[in-house]
Design an enzyme around this catalytic site. Structure first.
Site, mmCIF file in Angstrom:
data_model
loop_
_atom_site.group_PDB
_atom_site.id
_atom_site.type_symbol
_atom_site.label_atom_id
_atom_site.label_comp_id
_atom_site.label_asym_id
_atom_site.label_seq_id
_atom_site.Cartn_x
_atom_site.Cartn_y
_atom_site.Cartn_z
ATOM 1 N N SER B 141 5.818 3.638 -0.077
ATOM 2 C CA SER B 141 6.830 2.866 0.639
ATOM 3 C C SER B 141 8.076 3.731 0.754
ATOM 4 C CB SER B 141 7.135 1.596 -0.155
ATOM 5 O OG SER B 141 8.405 1.118 0.189
ATOM 6 N N TYR B 166 9.794 -1.946 -8.738
ATOM 7 C CA TYR B 166 8.939 -1.758 -7.567
ATOM 8 C C TYR B 166 9.134 -0.366 -6.967
ATOM 9 C CZ TYR B 166 6.736 -2.412 -3.054
ATOM 10 O OH TYR B 166 5.929 -2.258 -1.945
HETATM 11 N N1 LIG Z 1 4.344 -5.505 3.037
HETATM 12 C C1 LIG Z 1 5.168 -4.492 3.070
HETATM 13 O O1 LIG Z 1 6.165 -4.511 3.797
HETATM 14 C C2 LIG Z 1 4.897 -3.253 2.280
HETATM 15 C C3 LIG Z 1 5.755 -2.171 2.453
HETATM 16 C C4 LIG Z 1 5.531 -1.016 1.726
HETATM 17 C C5 LIG Z 1 4.466 -0.961 0.859
HETATM 18 N N2 LIG Z 1 3.640 -2.033 0.681
HETATM 19 C C6 LIG Z 1 2.509 -1.887 -0.228
HETATM 20 O O2 LIG Z 1 1.328 -2.245 0.430
HETATM 21 C C7 LIG Z 1 0.328 -2.573 -0.532
HETATM 22 C C8 LIG Z 1 -0.401 -3.809 -0.060
HETATM 23 O O3 LIG Z 1 0.511 -4.867 -0.010
HETATM 24 P P1 LIG Z 1 0.521 -5.987 1.123
HETATM 25 O O4 LIG Z 1 1.864 -6.000 1.681
HETATM 26 O O5 LIG Z 1 -0.644 -5.830 1.987
HETATM 27 O O6 LIG Z 1 0.451 -7.308 0.222
HETATM 28 P P2 LIG Z 1 -0.764 -8.274 -0.144
HETATM 29 O O7 LIG Z 1 -1.281 -8.893 1.077
HETATM 30 O O8 LIG Z 1 -0.265 -9.135 -1.234
HETATM 31 O O9 LIG Z 1 -1.852 -7.261 -0.703
HETATM 32 C C9 LIG Z 1 -1.931 -6.904 -2.050
HETATM 33 C C10 LIG Z 1 -3.382 -6.794 -2.413
HETATM 34 O O10 LIG Z 1 -3.475 -6.429 -3.797
HETATM 35 C C11 LIG Z 1 -4.331 -7.379 -4.419
HETATM 36 N N3 LIG Z 1 -3.979 -7.566 -5.805
HETATM 37 C C12 LIG Z 1 -2.873 -8.161 -6.327
HETATM 38 N N4 LIG Z 1 -2.933 -8.199 -7.664
HETATM 39 C C13 LIG Z 1 -4.107 -7.621 -8.006
HETATM 40 C C14 LIG Z 1 -4.759 -7.385 -9.241
HETATM 41 N N5 LIG Z 1 -4.207 -7.733 -10.403
HETATM 42 N N6 LIG Z 1 -5.970 -6.784 -9.214
HETATM 43 C C15 LIG Z 1 -6.538 -6.428 -8.065
HETATM 44 N N7 LIG Z 1 -5.980 -6.621 -6.864
HETATM 45 C C16 LIG Z 1 -4.776 -7.220 -6.839
HETATM 46 C C17 LIG Z 1 -4.143 -8.645 -3.639
HETATM 47 O O11 LIG Z 1 -5.208 -9.536 -3.882
HETATM 48 P P3 LIG Z 1 -5.138 -11.083 -3.367
HETATM 49 O O12 LIG Z 1 -5.566 -11.037 -1.939
HETATM 50 O O13 LIG Z 1 -6.108 -11.765 -4.239
HETATM 51 O O14 LIG Z 1 -3.717 -11.542 -3.541
HETATM 52 C C18 LIG Z 1 -4.120 -8.104 -2.239
HETATM 53 O O15 LIG Z 1 -5.402 -7.845 -1.765
HETATM 54 C C19 LIG Z 1 1.050 -2.704 -1.845
HETATM 55 O O16 LIG Z 1 0.797 -1.569 -2.634
HETATM 56 C C20 LIG Z 1 2.504 -2.764 -1.447
HETATM 57 O O17 LIG Z 1 3.322 -2.268 -2.460
HETATM 58 C C21 LIG Z 1 3.838 -3.178 1.404
#
Ligand SMILES: NC(=O)c1ccc[n+]([C@@H]2O[C@H](COP(=O)([O-])OP(=O)(O)OC[C@H]3O[C@@H](n4cnc5c(N)ncnc54)[C@H](OP(=O)(O)O)[C@@H]3O)[C@@H](O)[C@H]2O)c1
Lengths: 269, 291
Positions: B141, B166
Site C-alpha cells: 500500500s 497497519y
Molecule cells: N482496500 C484498500 O483500499 C487497500 C489499499 C491498500 C492495500 N490493501 C490491502 O489489500 C489486501 C486485501 O484487502 P481488501 O481490501 O481486499 O480487503 P478484504 O476484502 O477484507 O480482503 C481481505 C481478505 O483477507 C482475508 N482474511 C482476513 N483475515 C484472515 C485470516 N485471519 N486468515 C485468512 N484470511 C484472512 C479475508 O477473508 P474474509 O473474506 O473471510 O473476510 C479476505 O479474503 C490487504 O492486504 C490490504 O491491506 C487494501
C-alpha cells in the site's frame, strides 16, 4: 523476577505475559488450554530472552492443581509475583443459565483463585517482596442484574483483596486488585463492547496499557487499579448512589445490550 | 497450466484477482479463513466462469499452526497435480484492527497477518516456487511511505496506534519482497509488491470499532473497484520474462519509500525468521539445501 500467571493463554493473560517478557521476567504459565499455552510459550521465547515454563491445569480441580504444584516443587521454582487472571462468565440471566455453569463461576473466579494464591504465597522467594494481583472487574463496584453471579464473584475478590492486603503488609506482600471495564481481547468481547454502544466505547481500556500499568501498580505497591478515566468516574459516583437504584439502571442497560449481543451471536454462528 | 496460490481469496481484491486469473487460464488455489466464505467465493467464481480451475483451502492465517497446516496441504496438492511446481504465490490476506489484539503466540494481529503469515507461508512453499522459478507477490500500500519500522517495539505495545500498525505492516511487505529478491533472485525467484490504490472493499469494517468503521465507510466511497488492482496481479503473473521491478501500481513500476534498504530488509528477515520459529538448525539446513 519469577512470575506465575493463570489464564495465560487468554487475551489479558497473553498481554500480561508479553509485558513481563519485555521486562525480562521469567514465567510459569498455566491455563486449561494446553495447546494455547504451548503457543504463547513459543511466542514469548521467540520475542524475549526469558525462560518460560508451562503446565496445563484445571484450577477448579484440586488434583490437577496438586499435580501442577508438584512440578514447581520438583524443580524448586519460587516466585516473586502471582497474577490471578483465570476467570469466567457466561452470558444470560440467572434462570436462563445452566446450573452447573453458574456454580463454575464461583468455583473458578473465587475458590480456584484462593487455592492458587495460598499455594503461591507458600512458594514465594524468601527475602524479597512478593506481589499478588487479582483480576476483578468494574462490575465488582455495582450490583449487576443479569450478571449477578459474575459481579458478586468479582466483588468477593475486591473485598478479599482489601483485607488480605492489610493482613500481609507486615510480610512485605503487596496485594493489587485490577478492576477493568471492557477490554478487547477476542472477537466476542469486541461484539459485546459494540453491543453496549456509547458506554461500551467510553469504558473500553487499551489492553496493552492495562497490562503495563498493572505491573507498574503492583511494583509500586498500589491497592486498586481501575483503568480509564470514565471507569474511575463511574466507580466513584457508584459510591454515592443507592445500590437498589444502581441495580435498576444496570438492569435496563444490560437487558438491552445482552439482547443485541445475543442476536449478534446468533448471526455469527 | 500454471498454478497460482493466493491468500485472502474470498473477498475484495483477492476475490477479483482470482476471477481474472482463472479467466486467463491459471489454475488457482485460494486460501480463505472460513469454510463458508470459501464456499461462497467458489460459487461466485464458477458462476462467472464454469470452466474456472479453482480450489479453496481453509486456514486462519493469523495462527501459525494453521499456516503450517495449509502449507503442507498445498505442497501435497502441488506434488500430485502440478509436478510440485508453483508459478506464483500472492500474499494478499490482510486486516485492520482498532485495538491492540494478539494471536495465540501473543503477536499483534496486524503484524501477524499482514506480514508474518505471508513470510511463513512463502518459506514453506519455497521448494515449489524454486522448482518453477516462480514469483511472490505481496499486497502492499502507498501508506508504507512516511513511516519507519519501530525496531524497539515492532508489535507497538507502547502507545498502540491502529494506523501506525497497519502502515508498518505494509512497509514490512515491501522489505520482505526486497529480502526475498536479495536472497533468491539468483535462483530465479522474483518478488513484487502491488500497490492497489484506494479500493472499495470491506477491510476496515471487519472486526473494528465504531470509529475505524465509520472512517473507513466514508473513505472507501472514493475507492476504485477491485477489478482495477486485479489487473496488476495478472500482469505480474503473466509477463515473460518476469519483470525486474519491485513495486507496481497500474501495471507500472512506481517509486517506494527510502526506508526500503538492504539493512532494514535483512533486519526484518532475521526478526521474522525468529518469530516464525525458522531459526532452528534443521530448518536452516533444509533451506540452504533447497537453494
Ligand atoms: N482496500 C484498500 O483500499 C487497500 C489499499 C491498500 C492495500 N490493501 C490491502 O489489500 C489486501 C486485501 O484487502 P481488501 O481490501 O481486499 O480487503 P478484504 O476484502 O477484507 O480482503 C481481505 C481478505 O483477507 C482475508 N482474511 C482476513 N483475515 C484472515 C485470516 N485471519 N486468515 C485468512 N484470511 C484472512 C479475508 O477473508 P474474509 O473474506 O473471510 O473476510 C479476505 O479474503 C490487504 O492486504 C490490504 O491491506 C487494501
Amino acid at each position: 523476577m519469577n512470575v506465575f500467571i493463570t489464564g495465560a493463554a487468554g487475551g489479558l493473560g497473553r498481554a500480561l505475559a508479553n509485558e513481563c517478557g519485555s521486562r525480562g521476567y521469567n514465567m510459569f504459565l498455566t491455563d486449561i488450554n494446553e495447546a494455547g499455552l504451548f503457543r504463547i510459550k513459543q511466542g514469548l521465547e521467540r520475542q524475549f530472552n526469558v525462560t518460560v515454563t508451562t503446565k496445563a491445569c484445571d484450577l477448579t480441580n484440586p488434583h490437577s492443581v496438586d499435580k501442577m504444584l508438584a512440578v514447581l516443587d520438583t524443580h524448586g521454582i519460587r516466585f516473586d509475583m502471582v497474577l490471578n487472571v483465570a476467570g469466567c462468565d457466561f452470558e444470560g440471566g440467572f434462570l436462563e443459565r445452566d446450573r452447573e455453569k453458574l456454580v463454575k463461576i464461583v468455583l473458578l473466579n473465587n475458590a480456584a483463585t484462593l487455592r492458587i494464591t495460598h499455594a503461591l504465597l507458600k512458594r514465594r522467594r524468601q527475602g524479597r517482596p512478593f506481589s499478588i494481583v487479582f483480576v476483578s472487574s468494574l462490575a465488582s463496584m455495582f450490583p449487576m442484574p443479569l450478571k449477578a453471579t459474575y459481579a458478586a464473584s468479582k466483588r468477593f475478590l475486591l473485598e478479599f483483596a482489601t483485607a488480605l492486603r492489610q493482613e500481609l503488609r507486615k510480610d512485605d506482600v503487596n496485594v493489587l486488585t485490577l478492576c477493568p471495564a471492557g477490554m478487547v481481547t477476542t472477537e466476542e468481547t469486541l461484539c459485546g463492547i459494540k453491543a453496549q454502544g456509547f458506554w461500551g466505547n467510553v469504558t473500553t481500556a487499551p489492553l496493552e496499557d492495562v497490562a503495563r500499568r498493572t505491573i507498574d501498580c503492583a511494583l509500586a505497591g498500589k491497592g486498586v487499579y481501575t483503568p480509564g478515566l470514565m471507569s474511575r468516574l463511574l466507580s466513584f459516583l457508584g459510591k454515592f448512589v443507592p445500590r437498589s437504584f444502581v441495580a435498576a439502571v444496570v438492569y435496563r442497560r444490560w437487558h438491552h445490550a445482552q439482547r443485541k449481543w445475543m442476536r449478534a451471536d446468533i448471526i455469527r454462528s | 497450466m500454471k498454478t497460482v496460490v493466493i491468500t485472502g481469496a474470498t473477498s475484495g481484491i483477492g476475490l477479483e484477482t482470482v476471477r481474472l486469473l482463472t479467466e486467463e487460464g491459471f489454475h488457482v488455489l485460494g486460501i480463505g479463513r472460513s469454510a463458508m466464505n470459501c464456499k461462497r467465493a467458489k460459487e461466485h467464481i464458477s458462476s462467472h466462469n464454469p470452466n474456472a480451475r479453482i480450489v479453496f483451502f481453509q486456514a486462519d492465517l493469523m495462527q501459525q499452526r494453521d499456516v503450517l497446516r495449509v502449507a503442507e496441504d498445498i505442497m501435497a496438492y502441488l506434488d500430485e497435480k502440478s509436478g510440485g511446481q508453483l508459478h506464483a504465490l500472492i500474499n494478499n490476506a490482510g486486516c485492520v484492527r482498532s485495538w491492540y489484539m494478539t494471536t495465540e503466540e501473543g503477536y499483534e494481529q496486524q503484524f501477524a497477518l499482514n506480514h508474518l503469515a505471508g513470510f511463513l507461508l512463502t518459506h514453506k512453499l519455497l521448494p515449489a516456487l524454486q522448482k518453477a522459478r516462480g514469483r511472490v507477490i505481496m499486497t502492499g500500500s502507498a501508506s508504507h511511505k512516511g513511516i519507519k519500522i519501530r525496531w524497539d517495539d515492532v508489535m507497538l505495545r507502547r502507545r498502540y496506534n491502529p494506523l501506525t500498525a497497519y502502515k508498518q505492516s505494509k512497509l514490512c511487505n515491501i522489505l520482505f519482497a526486497k529480502g526475498l529478491n536479495d536472497r533468491f533472485a539468483h535462483s530465479g525467484i522474483r518478488a513484487y509488491v502491488v500497490d492497489p490504490g484506494l479500493v472499495k472493499t470491506d477491510i476496515g469494517n471487519k472486526e473494528t470499532g465504531s470509529l475505524v468503521n465509520l472512517i473507513w465507510s466514508l473513505r472507501k466511497r472514493a475507492g476504485v473497484p477491485p477489478e482495477i488492482p486485479a489487473k496488476t496481479y495478472a500482469f505480474l503473473c503473466r509477463q515473460e520474462p518476469a519483470p525486474e521491478g519491485l513495486y507496481y501500481r497500474h501495471c507500472k513500476e512506481k517509486k517506494y519509500s527510502g526506508q526500503v534498504t538492504r539493512e532494514n530488509a535483512d533486519r526484518l528477515f532475521a526478526l521474522s525468521e525468529r518469530l516464525c520459529g525458522l531459526c532452528d538448525d534443521t530448518a536452516r539446513q533444509e533451506r540452504t539445501k533447497a537453494v
